[in-house]
Design an enzyme around this catalytic site. Structure first.
Site, PDB file in Angstrom:
ATOM      1  CG  HIS A 152      -1.980  -1.046   1.177  1.00 26.43           C
ATOM      2  ND1 HIS A 152      -3.147  -0.891   0.469  1.00 26.43           N
ATOM      3  CD2 HIS A 152      -2.043  -2.277   1.733  1.00 26.43           C
ATOM      4  CE1 HIS A 152      -3.892  -1.971   0.606  1.00 26.43           C
ATOM      5  NE2 HIS A 152      -3.245  -2.833   1.365  1.00 26.43           N
ATOM      6  CB  THR A 201      14.526  -1.480   0.484  1.00 29.50           C
ATOM      7  OG1 THR A 201      15.892  -1.015   0.528  1.00 29.50           O
ATOM      8  CG2 THR A 201      14.052  -1.780   1.899  1.00 29.50           C
ATOM      9  CE  LYS A 202      20.596  -0.055  -1.791  1.00 29.25           C
ATOM     10  NZ  LYS A 202      21.316   1.225  -1.763  1.00 29.25           N
ATOM     11  NE  ARG A 216      23.041   1.525   3.999  1.00 33.54           N
ATOM     12  CZ  ARG A 216      22.075   1.810   4.869  1.00 33.54           C
ATOM     13  NH1 ARG A 216      21.806   0.944   5.834  1.00 33.54           N
ATOM     14  NH2 ARG A 216      21.388   2.921   4.768  1.00 33.54           N
TER      15      ARG A 216
END
Length: 237
Positions: A152, A201-202, A216
């Site tokens: 969301h 997240t990436k 990381r």
């Protein structure tokens, strides 16, 4: 004697009525998921297929689209990895040979799930494939990993999803440690390691070792990996 046998059979039926219902609805559910898969790939709709699965579609609407999720929760605890894998494939998931799903795997929208050969999915894993989820070969997904492809938007006044098609891609021989969370739209390169408890997240580069919240890079993994998982595990597991 006949009354006793009838009573025993009746009790067994009442106790296991959910499995009777699952068995009765599974063929229609499989046809409906086949129809959905054709729709996803922009194939020409088959009127006969729609007619055959129409009763199940009406039932699912009456259940407010909760039957498939309930059914998959029950299947996730069935004491046979072979049966679980067969049912997931029957419902539209692309499952490679020797792939293993351990207990309580939670799958959302199996028609958009791809799992490669030899991949191991641990206990209590969430595989949210609503936005598309591709997992490569010989991947190790440890217990309690959560992979999401939909989320969301907290800034949206209607609290609508931020991304509708945030596919997650996981390369061959990736290792996701226990309690890893992978967020929508992420690609994890071949051979990468996500350490226990990290939040991805990436994108993660191939053969990188990442840790932390957010994840990381902390190290690198050797590039000449040759292992292949054999799928040999407990017969009741």
């Amino acid at each position: 004697m006949q009354n006793i046998l009838f009573t025993i059979l009746l009790v067994l039926l009442l106790v296991n009525i959910k499995w009777v219902l699952i068995a009765l609805l599974l063929p229609f559910q499989a046809l409906n998921n086949k129809r959905l898969k054709q729709k996803q790939t922009s194939q020409k709709p088959n009127p006969l297929l729609f007619a055959l699965c129409a009763p199940y579609v009406l039932f699912e609407r009456w259940m407010r689209y909760g039957w498939e999720r309930y059914m998959l929760f029950q299947v996730a605890e069935f004491p046979s990895r072979h049966v679980r894998r067969w049912i997931y494939a029957l419902l539209g998931a692309e499952v490679g040979p020797k792939a293993v799903f351990h207990f309580r795997t939670e799958i959302r929208q199996p028609t958009k799930l791809v799992v490669g050969k030899g991949t191991i999915i641990g206990d209590n894993v969430i595989l949210d494939a609503r936005g598309g989820l591709e997992i490569g070969d010989n991947v190790c997904v440890s217990s309690r990993v959560s992979i999401y492809t939909l989320q969301h938007d907290h800034r949206n006044p209607e609290f609508l999803p931020a991304q509708w098609n945030a596919k997650v891609r996981i390369g061959n021989r990736v290792w996701l440690g226990s309690n890893v969370i992978v967020l929508p739209g992420v690609t994890i390169g071949e051979g990468a390691v996500c350490c226990a408890g990290c939040v991805v997240t990436k994108d993660v580069a191939p053969y990188s070792v990442v840790a932390g919240m957010p994840a990381r890079k902390v190290n690198e993994r050797p590039r000449h990996l040759t292992y292949q998982f054999s799928a040999k595990t407990s017969r009741l597991y």
